[in-house]
Design a protein around this motif. Sequence first.
Motif, PDB file in Angstrom:
ATOM      1  N   ARG A  12       0.849  -1.190   0.000  1.00 16.79           N
ATOM      2  CA  ARG A  12       0.000   0.000   0.000  1.00 16.79           C
ATOM      3  C   ARG A  12       0.886   1.242   0.000  1.00 16.79           C
ATOM      4  O   ARG A  12       2.086   1.163   0.266  1.00 16.79           O
ATOM      5  CB  ARG A  12      -0.922   0.013   1.234  1.00 16.79           C
ATOM      6  N   ALA A  13       0.270   2.377  -0.280  1.00 14.93           N
ATOM      7  CA  ALA A  13       0.994   3.637  -0.242  1.00 14.93           C
ATOM      8  C   ALA A  13       1.659   3.823   1.115  1.00 14.93           C
ATOM      9  O   ALA A  13       1.046   3.582   2.155  1.00 14.93           O
ATOM     10  CB  ALA A  13       0.041   4.798  -0.518  1.00 14.93           C
ATOM     11  N   GLY A  14       2.932   4.194   1.095  1.00 16.33           N
ATOM     12  CA  GLY A  14       3.673   4.374   2.330  1.00 16.33           C
ATOM     13  C   GLY A  14       4.540   3.184   2.687  1.00 16.33           C
ATOM     14  O   GLY A  14       5.411   3.289   3.559  1.00 16.33           O
ATOM     15  N   GLN A  15       4.342   2.058   1.990  1.00 16.50           N
ATOM     16  CA  GLN A  15       5.146   0.860   2.260  1.00 16.50           C
ATOM     17  C   GLN A  15       6.314   0.788   1.282  1.00 16.50           C
ATOM     18  O   GLN A  15       6.127   0.868   0.065  1.00 16.50           O
ATOM     19  CB  GLN A  15       4.282  -0.405   2.151  1.00 16.50           C
ATOM     20  N   THR A  16       7.508   0.627   1.814  1.00 23.35           N
ATOM     21  CA  THR A  16       8.720   0.558   0.999  1.00 23.35           C
ATOM     22  C   THR A  16       8.668  -0.627   0.039  1.00 23.35           C
ATOM     23  O   THR A  16       8.296  -1.730   0.422  1.00 23.35           O
ATOM     24  CB  THR A  16       9.956   0.456   1.912  1.00 23.35           C
ATOM     25  N   ARG A  17       9.087  -0.397  -1.205  1.00 21.27           N
ATOM     26  CA  ARG A  17       8.974  -1.409  -2.248  1.00 21.27           C
ATOM     27  C   ARG A  17      10.298  -2.074  -2.608  1.00 21.27           C
ATOM     28  O   ARG A  17      10.307  -3.089  -3.292  1.00 21.27           O
ATOM     29  CB  ARG A  17       8.403  -0.756  -3.516  1.00 21.27           C
ATOM     30  N   ILE A  18      11.426  -1.524  -2.169  1.00 21.73           N
ATOM     31  CA  ILE A  18      12.726  -1.956  -2.682  1.00 21.73           C
ATOM     32  C   ILE A  18      12.977  -3.451  -2.503  1.00 21.73           C
ATOM     33  O   ILE A  18      13.547  -4.104  -3.374  1.00 21.73           O
ATOM     34  CB  ILE A  18      13.871  -1.123  -2.038  1.00 21.73           C
ATOM     35  N   GLU A  19      12.525  -4.033  -1.400  1.00 22.88           N
ATOM     36  CA  GLU A  19      12.765  -5.459  -1.168  1.00 22.88           C
ATOM     37  C   GLU A  19      11.955  -6.339  -2.109  1.00 22.88           C
ATOM     38  O   GLU A  19      12.316  -7.497  -2.349  1.00 22.88           O
ATOM     39  CB  GLU A  19      12.448  -5.822   0.282  1.00 22.88           C
TER      40      GLU A  19
END
Length: 223
Positions: free
Chosen positions: A116-123
């Motif tokens: 969701r918006a606000g959750q880091t995606r890099i992993e």
Amino acid sequence: MANFIVNTGFEINCGFLVSSDSIRSGIVQTNQILSDLPSTLYKSIDYKTTSAMIGSVFCDSLTSFIDAIVNPIEKGHPDLIPPKAATCSEEQLRNYPEGLEIKCTVGNIKTSANLRAGQTRIEMLTGITWQAHHREVSELLGLVWDFVEDGHSFNFPTITGAFYSNELCTDDWGEISGTTGRNTKVTGMGISGKKKMGNGWVVLIDNQEYVSAYSRFLRFSIT
């Protein structure tokens, strides 16, 4: 605020001078603006809209550090043009011969990820793909962003990388989709184009997890 690694040797003249330092300054200013907006905004819009907003804010921010203006028409190309073009007709501004085109992406993630918006995606990142409406984009400043972890209760969007190439060709873009019905025509950058963009890295967030992922997906090294 995030710190950045800068390719100090980068400078181009596309009708106006653009340096790595001006791009870094534009990114820092954009990230500050993005963090000043309410978190509820990002929770109520999709990532495509967020990317478009980030690109628009960055274009305006960058003009504070270079001698350029934002193309005044909605479907104008490129996004930034020399000030002398301000008096040109709408038809001329649709494909002006000088300037800088800018595109923004949040990257691709695993299909099983439920972020969701606000959750880091890099992993969860599986790739980086910039999109265009046609395959004739030959010069591009590509931005990447994420909801970067910063210790706060909500992670605001942050531009994490900037890449540039003026050597793109039609073969660097995939087949155009959305050619039927009311869908928007779009093409995604292919592997060859991504490698060219990676080799032209300009600014990277000073975070090894991001540098590692971006160098892997875009096939470049900063050492």
